[in-house]
Design an enzyme around this catalytic site. Sequence first.
Site, PDB file in Angstrom:
ATOM      1  N   LYS A 192      -8.579  -6.930   9.820  1.00  0.00           N
ATOM      2  CA  LYS A 192      -7.140  -6.938   9.599  1.00  0.00           C
ATOM      3  C   LYS A 192      -6.718  -5.524   9.202  1.00  0.00           C
ATOM      4  O   LYS A 192      -7.166  -4.991   8.190  1.00  0.00           O
ATOM      5  CB  LYS A 192      -6.771  -7.926   8.500  1.00  0.00           C
ATOM      6  CG  LYS A 192      -5.309  -7.872   8.144  1.00  0.00           C
ATOM      7  CD  LYS A 192      -4.900  -9.026   7.265  1.00  0.00           C
ATOM      8  CE  LYS A 192      -3.434  -8.896   6.889  1.00  0.00           C
ATOM      9  NZ  LYS A 192      -3.000 -10.013   6.053  1.00  0.00           N
ATOM     10  N   ARG A 202       6.918 -10.020   6.252  1.00  0.00           N
ATOM     11  CA  ARG A 202       7.179  -9.762   4.826  1.00  0.00           C
ATOM     12  C   ARG A 202       8.644 -10.005   4.501  1.00  0.00           C
ATOM     13  O   ARG A 202       8.988 -10.409   3.386  1.00  0.00           O
ATOM     14  CB  ARG A 202       6.752  -8.333   4.468  1.00  0.00           C
ATOM     15  CG  ARG A 202       5.245  -8.197   4.503  1.00  0.00           C
ATOM     16  CD  ARG A 202       4.778  -6.807   4.123  1.00  0.00           C
ATOM     17  NE  ARG A 202       3.360  -6.649   4.431  1.00  0.00           N
ATOM     18  CZ  ARG A 202       2.725  -5.477   4.444  1.00  0.00           C
ATOM     19  NH1 ARG A 202       3.386  -4.372   4.168  1.00  0.00           N
ATOM     20  NH2 ARG A 202       1.447  -5.414   4.739  1.00  0.00           N
ATOM     21  N   LYS A 244      -6.474  -8.733  13.876  1.00  0.00           N
ATOM     22  CA  LYS A 244      -5.046  -8.765  13.583  1.00  0.00           C
ATOM     23  C   LYS A 244      -4.549  -7.369  13.242  1.00  0.00           C
ATOM     24  O   LYS A 244      -5.183  -6.703  12.434  1.00  0.00           O
ATOM     25  CB  LYS A 244      -4.847  -9.695  12.387  1.00  0.00           C
ATOM     26  CG  LYS A 244      -3.457  -9.743  11.877  1.00  0.00           C
ATOM     27  CD  LYS A 244      -3.425 -10.656  10.692  1.00  0.00           C
ATOM     28  CE  LYS A 244      -2.036 -10.549  10.093  1.00  0.00           C
ATOM     29  NZ  LYS A 244      -1.935 -11.245   8.859  1.00  0.00           N
ATOM     30  N   SER A 270       3.994 -10.893  13.551  1.00  0.00           N
ATOM     31  CA  SER A 270       5.456 -10.940  13.570  1.00  0.00           C
ATOM     32  C   SER A 270       6.080  -9.762  14.310  1.00  0.00           C
ATOM     33  O   SER A 270       6.966  -9.947  15.152  1.00  0.00           O
ATOM     34  CB  SER A 270       5.975 -10.996  12.132  1.00  0.00           C
ATOM     35  OG  SER A 270       5.512  -9.886  11.373  1.00  0.00           O
ATOM     36  N   TYR A 309       3.747 -16.778  17.223  1.00  0.00           N
ATOM     37  CA  TYR A 309       5.017 -17.443  16.946  1.00  0.00           C
ATOM     38  C   TYR A 309       5.672 -17.962  18.226  1.00  0.00           C
ATOM     39  O   TYR A 309       6.668 -18.663  18.172  1.00  0.00           O
ATOM     40  CB  TYR A 309       5.960 -16.477  16.218  1.00  0.00           C
ATOM     41  CG  TYR A 309       5.376 -15.991  14.903  1.00  0.00           C
ATOM     42  CD1 TYR A 309       5.471 -16.785  13.757  1.00  0.00           C
ATOM     43  CD2 TYR A 309       4.685 -14.789  14.822  1.00  0.00           C
ATOM     44  CE1 TYR A 309       4.898 -16.363  12.560  1.00  0.00           C
ATOM     45  CE2 TYR A 309       4.117 -14.365  13.625  1.00  0.00           C
ATOM     46  CZ  TYR A 309       4.227 -15.149  12.500  1.00  0.00           C
ATOM     47  OH  TYR A 309       3.662 -14.750  11.323  1.00  0.00           O
TER      48      TYR A 309
HETATM   49  C1  PBG Z   1      -0.852 -12.245   4.070  1.00  0.00           C
HETATM   50  C2  PBG Z   1      -0.576 -12.174   5.497  1.00  0.00           C
HETATM   51  C3  PBG Z   1       0.193 -11.237   6.203  1.00  0.00           C
HETATM   52  C4  PBG Z   1       0.251 -11.696   7.499  1.00  0.00           C
HETATM   53  C5  PBG Z   1      -0.516 -12.848   7.575  1.00  0.00           C
HETATM   54  N1  PBG Z   1      -1.031 -13.118   6.329  1.00  0.00           N
HETATM   55  C6  PBG Z   1       0.946 -10.049   5.758  1.00  0.00           C
HETATM   56  C7  PBG Z   1       0.265  -8.928   5.127  1.00  0.00           C
HETATM   57  O1  PBG Z   1      -0.959  -8.844   5.077  1.00  0.00           O
HETATM   58  O2  PBG Z   1       0.966  -8.071   4.612  1.00  0.00           O
HETATM   59  C8  PBG Z   1       1.037 -11.048   8.600  1.00  0.00           C
HETATM   60  C9  PBG Z   1       1.461 -11.973   9.677  1.00  0.00           C
HETATM   61  C10 PBG Z   1       2.539 -11.464  10.562  1.00  0.00           C
HETATM   62  O3  PBG Z   1       3.002 -10.309  10.474  1.00  0.00           O
HETATM   63  O4  PBG Z   1       2.963 -12.253  11.399  1.00  0.00           O
HETATM   64  N2  PBG Z   1      -1.932 -11.601   3.574  1.00  0.00           N
END
Ligand code: PBG
Length: 320
Positions: A192, A202, A244, A270, A309
């Site tokens: 990630k 967020r 991711k 997202s 999504y």
């Molecule tokens: C939480 C989390 C995040 C996402 C999934 N789980 C945000 C982050 O790590 O700041 C992002 C998912 C998305 O942008 O669709 N840890």
Amino acid sequence: MIKRPRRLRVHPEIRELVSENSLSISKIIFPVFVKKGKGLFLQNKSLPVAYTLSPDRLIPFLKELHSKGLASVLLFGVSENKDARGSDALLKDSIIIHAIDAIKSKIPNLLVMTDIALDPYTDHGHDGIYKNGKILNDETLEVLSEMSTLHAKAGVDLVAPSDMMDGRVKAIRQTLDRSGFENTGIMAYTAKYASCLYGPFRDVLSAEVQGDKKTYQMDFRNRREALRELKLDLEEGADIVMVKPASWYLDIVSDFKTFSDVPVAAYQVSGECSLIELGAKAGLFDRDRGILESTRSIVRAGADLIATYFAEDLIRILAK
Ligand code: PBG
């Protein structure tokens, strides 16, 4: 003699016959936001393809999609009582527990996954326990393990730790096993990256971050490092490993395909979805084609599963 690859592209039937990847709705994970309340069916301007639902609206919505082939959802909780420790994450009657419970009693065959991290629940927006500007890795493991066990008790099929703390897959696995949940799976967010593409997400969670997440999420310049994370998560017991974001990280998806002995998931996050949505709205390209090209490319790179999504749209498009 001239070689003619175009022979296999000459009409739709032959293209279909030789197409290398098939995307089916059974491979799609639909991320959904759940919030306490009644009658909530909210859309967010920065992530127009996602929904925030209260349990009463969640069930009919998912029932309908499940009847059309949707196989799995990934739940995120929306909190209105954020604090430094993310206490809402450990409530025995949290919104997530309610949602798992409701889905498992009303739509038992829909697979339920839950995101495991503290950022929806903390006032500083970080994924773990945060003190004096630092994340406390090992203290966070305990909270994540407890959170996972609560979800397992409510009947979740897989927990999905997204926090990037060191050792979290092992800690969660051990705690689940000790509590008798040896069949609850772990889909690890293995590689990630610290990405700008999480912005709309967020926004949906009002999870503004103090500083950034670069001491735990990966540096996007790095490829080899993802293999190290992969090795660790496999050793620690991950059942599914995830990359991711997806679209800008297809080299990593491809590496995972080669080196993972468990299924590979990719999360079209997202920002990726909103870029397509807003680009299509601005008339830059056709929306459905954008959705298909992006998701099929993720499959081509090597993903077995995709969290996106666009699940609702894919159900419609793939049924054609
Ligand atoms: C939480 C989390 C995040 C996402 C999934 N789980 C945000 C982050 O790590 O700041 C992002 C998912 C998305 O942008 O669709 N840890």
